[in-house]
Design an enzyme around this catalytic site. Sequence first.
Site, PDB file in Angstrom:
ATOM      1  CB  SER A  84      -0.958  -0.050   1.189  1.00  0.00           C
ATOM      2  OG  SER A  84      -1.987   0.895   1.063  1.00  0.00           O
ATOM      3  CG  ASP A 155      -7.148  -2.613  -3.259  1.00  0.00           C
ATOM      4  OD1 ASP A 155      -7.805  -1.871  -2.513  1.00  0.00           O
ATOM      5  OD2 ASP A 155      -5.929  -2.810  -3.117  1.00  0.00           O
ATOM      6  CG  HIS A 188      -5.853  -2.442   0.373  1.00  0.00           C
ATOM      7  ND1 HIS A 188      -5.156  -1.945  -0.701  1.00  0.00           N
ATOM      8  CD2 HIS A 188      -5.274  -1.886   1.481  1.00  0.00           C
ATOM      9  CE1 HIS A 188      -4.218  -1.116  -0.278  1.00  0.00           C
ATOM     10  NE2 HIS A 188      -4.264  -1.075   1.053  1.00  0.00           N
TER      11      HIS A 188
END
Length: 218
Positions: A84, A155, A188
């Site tokens: 991320s 995601d 995610h």
Amino acid sequence: MNAPVLVYLHGGRFVSGRKSREALPVLHRLARQGWLCVSANYRLSPDAVFPGHLVDLKKVIAWVREEGHAYGADPSTVFVAGSSAGGHLASFAGLTPGDPVYQPGFESVDTSVTGVISLYGWYGDVNAGEQVASSPHDVLREDAPPFFVTHGDRDSLVHVEGARLFVRRLREVSRRPVVYAELPGAHHAFDLLHSLRCEAVVDGIESFAAWVRARSEG
């Protein structure tokens, strides 16, 4: 010992997170195989603003280059990885080796890396405290190190279109390989829990790192 090194940066939108949370499957796998794995913290906002987070990462790379041999590391083989926000930092570091703007006070230190691994990374701008480029798109270069990028197509926090665009643009510029693995159905932080999908990604990272090392040694 001459162990290859993996430096890992956690996610958290630059405002939260900790080094013990994500990417444990890949860190444990590589450590079992003799890698020296450095899971690093970095200053978070609001205590730091970009490029402060990146400067912290570059200081870690500089430390590995200068002191890693004392821990059995091969300082010439340093991969940088992140999830991320950490993927943003890893990508940015790989694209700005030795750039004095992003390593003030240690401009002459070698901060180049052997390869970059980005898991569900963010590739857009960051709220910068200074007037500096803050997106990896702004620092693409033809001599970029090899990249391994993976992202889930479900995601909802960092949409997959951003990863697709970054990979496409990097491939247009870089002379070195850019590996992209898009994961059907993955969200995610898909690596927070062990799964067959997660193990497959770790297999891919392991193969990528071995291939890059073999090419660099040859």
